[in-house]
Design a protein around this motif. Structure first.
Motif, PDB file in Angstrom:
ATOM      1  N   LYS A 160       0.820  -1.216   0.000  1.00 35.22           N
ATOM      2  CA  LYS A 160       0.000   0.000   0.000  1.00 35.22           C
ATOM      3  C   LYS A 160       0.850   1.261   0.000  1.00 35.22           C
ATOM      4  O   LYS A 160       0.530   2.220  -0.696  1.00 35.22           O
ATOM      5  CB  LYS A 160      -0.896   0.036   1.244  1.00 35.22           C
ATOM      6  CG  LYS A 160      -2.088  -0.857   1.191  1.00 35.22           C
ATOM      7  CD  LYS A 160      -2.895  -0.655   2.469  1.00 35.22           C
ATOM      8  CE  LYS A 160      -3.915  -1.710   2.681  1.00 35.22           C
ATOM      9  NZ  LYS A 160      -4.623  -1.534   3.972  1.00 35.22           N
ATOM     10  N   SER A 199       3.527  -0.483  -4.489  1.00 33.31           N
ATOM     11  CA  SER A 199       2.681  -0.178  -5.648  1.00 33.31           C
ATOM     12  C   SER A 199       3.382   0.834  -6.551  1.00 33.31           C
ATOM     13  O   SER A 199       3.309   0.745  -7.771  1.00 33.31           O
ATOM     14  CB  SER A 199       1.314   0.341  -5.201  1.00 33.31           C
ATOM     15  OG  SER A 199       1.458   1.498  -4.400  1.00 33.31           O
ATOM     16  N   TYR A 215      -5.614  -6.064  -5.057  1.00 34.04           N
ATOM     17  CA  TYR A 215      -4.836  -5.005  -5.682  1.00 34.04           C
ATOM     18  C   TYR A 215      -4.741  -5.213  -7.185  1.00 34.04           C
ATOM     19  O   TYR A 215      -4.708  -6.328  -7.675  1.00 34.04           O
ATOM     20  CB  TYR A 215      -3.433  -4.946  -5.060  1.00 34.04           C
ATOM     21  CG  TYR A 215      -3.511  -4.620  -3.593  1.00 34.04           C
ATOM     22  CD1 TYR A 215      -3.578  -3.304  -3.168  1.00 34.04           C
ATOM     23  CD2 TYR A 215      -3.575  -5.636  -2.648  1.00 34.04           C
ATOM     24  CE1 TYR A 215      -3.697  -3.004  -1.830  1.00 34.04           C
ATOM     25  CE2 TYR A 215      -3.687  -5.339  -1.303  1.00 34.04           C
ATOM     26  CZ  TYR A 215      -3.756  -4.027  -0.891  1.00 34.04           C
ATOM     27  OH  TYR A 215      -3.881  -3.734   0.426  1.00 34.04           O
TER      28      TYR A 215
END
Length: 149
Positions: free
Chosen positions: A16, A20, A48
């Motif tokens: 998170k 990413s 995700y």
């Protein structure tokens, strides 16, 4: 032709907050021939939208990883809650990196005697420029088994 394999690991919090960005920057800047294997733990990857061209593997599928975490669960930096947290005593915190590198090494060695390069990349890395196979090979001296940077 020398293969170049990158490996990283992350959990849900790291994915998170930083991973990413790593995955998206690689997707944008890397030449497709560069391979990345992402080992994850304590993370539900299906939640995700990660780039599909990378390989994702759960460390929870690795029997040795599960055994290690079970055997050493009290060595989490608090000695099972007996002391205040001390990162120097947290054997679990950095074990993910070791297991990711080891698993990928074994996989590459199993598939080829000339497996090429295996390069660790921290999950909080971010790429701003194009990276090609030639760029990477330029940084890796011929005949070397290990390069520290």
């Amino acid at each position: 032709m020398t293969d170049i394999n990158f490996v990283t690991s992350f959990n849900e919090n790291i994915l998170k907050s930083t991973s990413s960005h790593l995955l998206n920057s690689i997707n944008e800047h890397w030449e497709p021939s560069l391979k990345l294997t992402c080992y994850y733990h304590d993370c539900k990857m299906e939640a995700y939208n990660c780039p599909e061209q990378f390989t994702y593997k759960s460390l929870h599928d690795v029997e040795e990883y599960k055994t290690f975490h079970d055997v050493f669960k009290d060595h989490n930096g608090t000695e099972g809650g007996k002391i205040s947290y001390n990162s120097k005593l947290d054997v679990l915190k950095w074990s993910h990196k070791v297991f990711a590198l080891t698993e990928k090494s074994f996989e590459l060695a199993e598939n080829s005697k000339e497996a090429g390069w295996l390069i660790w990349i921290d999950a909080d890395t971010y790429f701003k420029k194009r990276l090609t196979k030639e760029d990477v090979l330029f940084m890796l001296p011929e005949g070397a088994d290990l390069v520290l940077n």
